[in-house]
Design a protein around this motif. Sequence first.
Motif, PDB file in Angstrom:
ATOM      1  N   VAL A  44      36.179  81.656  89.931  1.00  0.00           N
ATOM      2  CA  VAL A  44      37.158  80.689  90.454  1.00  0.00           C
ATOM      3  C   VAL A  44      36.925  80.451  91.952  1.00  0.00           C
ATOM      4  O   VAL A  44      36.902  79.303  92.409  1.00  0.00           O
ATOM      5  CB  VAL A  44      38.602  81.177  90.186  1.00  0.00           C
ATOM      6  N   ALA A  45      36.738  81.520  92.711  1.00  0.00           N
ATOM      7  CA  ALA A  45      36.508  81.372  94.154  1.00  0.00           C
ATOM      8  C   ALA A  45      35.225  80.589  94.412  1.00  0.00           C
ATOM      9  O   ALA A  45      35.185  79.715  95.294  1.00  0.00           O
ATOM     10  CB  ALA A  45      36.445  82.740  94.819  1.00  0.00           C
ATOM     11  N   GLY A  46      34.176  80.878  93.648  1.00  0.00           N
ATOM     12  CA  GLY A  46      32.912  80.162  93.820  1.00  0.00           C
ATOM     13  C   GLY A  46      33.034  78.683  93.537  1.00  0.00           C
ATOM     14  O   GLY A  46      32.507  77.853  94.281  1.00  0.00           O
ATOM     15  N   VAL A  47      33.742  78.342  92.479  1.00  0.00           N
ATOM     16  CA  VAL A  47      33.934  76.922  92.138  1.00  0.00           C
ATOM     17  C   VAL A  47      34.767  76.222  93.215  1.00  0.00           C
ATOM     18  O   VAL A  47      34.455  75.097  93.624  1.00  0.00           O
ATOM     19  CB  VAL A  47      34.582  76.777  90.745  1.00  0.00           C
ATOM     20  N   VAL A  48      35.800  76.901  93.699  1.00  0.00           N
ATOM     21  CA  VAL A  48      36.644  76.303  94.752  1.00  0.00           C
ATOM     22  C   VAL A  48      35.835  76.104  96.024  1.00  0.00           C
ATOM     23  O   VAL A  48      35.880  75.032  96.647  1.00  0.00           O
ATOM     24  CB  VAL A  48      37.892  77.172  95.020  1.00  0.00           C
ATOM     25  N   PHE A  49      35.054  77.118  96.446  1.00  0.00           N
ATOM     26  CA  PHE A  49      34.233  76.985  97.652  1.00  0.00           C
ATOM     27  C   PHE A  49      33.218  75.857  97.498  1.00  0.00           C
ATOM     28  O   PHE A  49      33.021  75.055  98.411  1.00  0.00           O
ATOM     29  CB  PHE A  49      33.500  78.287  97.974  1.00  0.00           C
TER      30      PHE A  49
END
Length: 88
Positions: A44-49
């Motif tokens: 999730v963090a990777g997709v958001v970044f």
Amino acid sequence: MEKNVGGFDRTWRLVVGPVLVLAAVAAFGGLVSLSTPVAVIALVAGVVFLATGVLQTCFLNRLLGLDTYHDAGEESDASGGMSEERPQ
């Protein structure tokens, strides 16, 4: 929405985002030993970044009043201290 992500902020988002996504995919594939909750958070963090880096818009930056997009534009507009006026 108005752009508010630029410069170094955008660069690290475009580098760290895919790394986190790849780590999560590797964890789900059994190549890396991460717990499922950690892998989901990384994904999730990777997709958001990655999305905020590509779109140059971050809701959290807007809430906090941060604007690295215009800060980066001011540096490139400086043109090394040269003015556009013609010498006389």
